[in-house]
Design a protein around this motif. Sequence first.
Motif, short mmCIF file in Angstrom:
data_model
loop_
_atom_site.label_atom_id
_atom_site.label_comp_id
_atom_site.label_asym_id
_atom_site.label_seq_id
_atom_site.Cartn_x
_atom_site.Cartn_y
_atom_site.Cartn_z
N ALA A 34 3.33 -8.02 4.52
CA ALA A 34 3.76 -6.84 5.28
C ALA A 34 4.07 -7.21 6.72
O ALA A 34 5.00 -6.69 7.33
N VAL A 35 3.28 -8.13 7.28
CA VAL A 35 3.56 -8.62 8.63
C VAL A 35 4.86 -9.42 8.64
O VAL A 35 5.71 -9.24 9.51
N THR A 39 6.81 -4.84 8.54
CA THR A 39 6.28 -3.51 8.25
C THR A 39 5.04 -3.22 9.09
O THR A 39 4.89 -2.14 9.64
N VAL A 40 4.15 -4.20 9.18
CA VAL A 40 2.96 -4.07 10.02
C VAL A 40 3.26 -4.77 11.33
O VAL A 40 3.50 -5.98 11.37
N VAL A 59 -0.26 -0.26 13.61
CA VAL A 59 1.02 0.32 13.97
C VAL A 59 2.00 -0.26 12.96
O VAL A 59 2.14 -1.48 12.84
N VAL A 60 2.63 0.64 12.20
CA VAL A 60 3.49 0.22 11.09
C VAL A 60 4.84 0.91 11.18
O VAL A 60 5.00 1.92 11.86
N GLU A 61 5.78 0.34 10.45
CA GLU A 61 7.14 0.89 10.39
C GLU A 61 7.49 1.05 8.91
O GLU A 61 7.53 0.05 8.18
N PHE A 62 7.72 2.28 8.48
CA PHE A 62 8.07 2.59 7.10
C PHE A 62 9.25 3.55 7.09
O PHE A 62 9.44 4.31 8.05
N PRO A 63 10.01 3.59 6.00
CA PRO A 63 11.15 4.50 5.94
C PRO A 63 10.75 5.97 6.07
O PRO A 63 11.48 6.78 6.62
N LEU A 68 4.73 5.11 3.26
CA LEU A 68 3.49 4.64 3.88
C LEU A 68 2.29 5.06 3.03
O LEU A 68 1.39 4.25 2.77
N ASP A 69 2.26 6.30 2.58
CA ASP A 69 1.15 6.78 1.77
C ASP A 69 1.01 5.97 0.48
O ASP A 69 -0.11 5.63 0.06
#
Length: 113
Positions: A34-35, A39-40, A59-63, A68-69
């Motif tokens: 994920a890093v 994403t992370v 702190v993450v980045e998701f569509p 994310l859930d």
Amino acid sequence: MPHFCVIAHDRPEPGRAERRQGSRRPHFERMKPAVERGTVLLAGSMLGEDGTMATSVLVVEFPDRASLDAWLAEEPYVRDGVWGQVEVKPMFVAVDGKGITPAWIELMSKVPA
């Protein structure tokens, strides 16, 4: 893509540190890709009064929130009962590792001088 702040509190009952330690390797193994995907963006732990890890912050980045859930549902710290309460909030990023963000510059351009 939207940013989110995840604040995940460890369950406070006895055995908390051992539960976290037992799930740490699968947690890190899952975080690494994920890093690498971006994403992370940031992750770490807030420490309790006794100096032990008590709350995770990501702190993450998701569509979107649903993506994310779904990702969080597969997180070893969730599956193994390390994290109890998990808060997720949308986040406006004003500064990142590259400096002031274009979003912040755009926002400030609309503020009267």
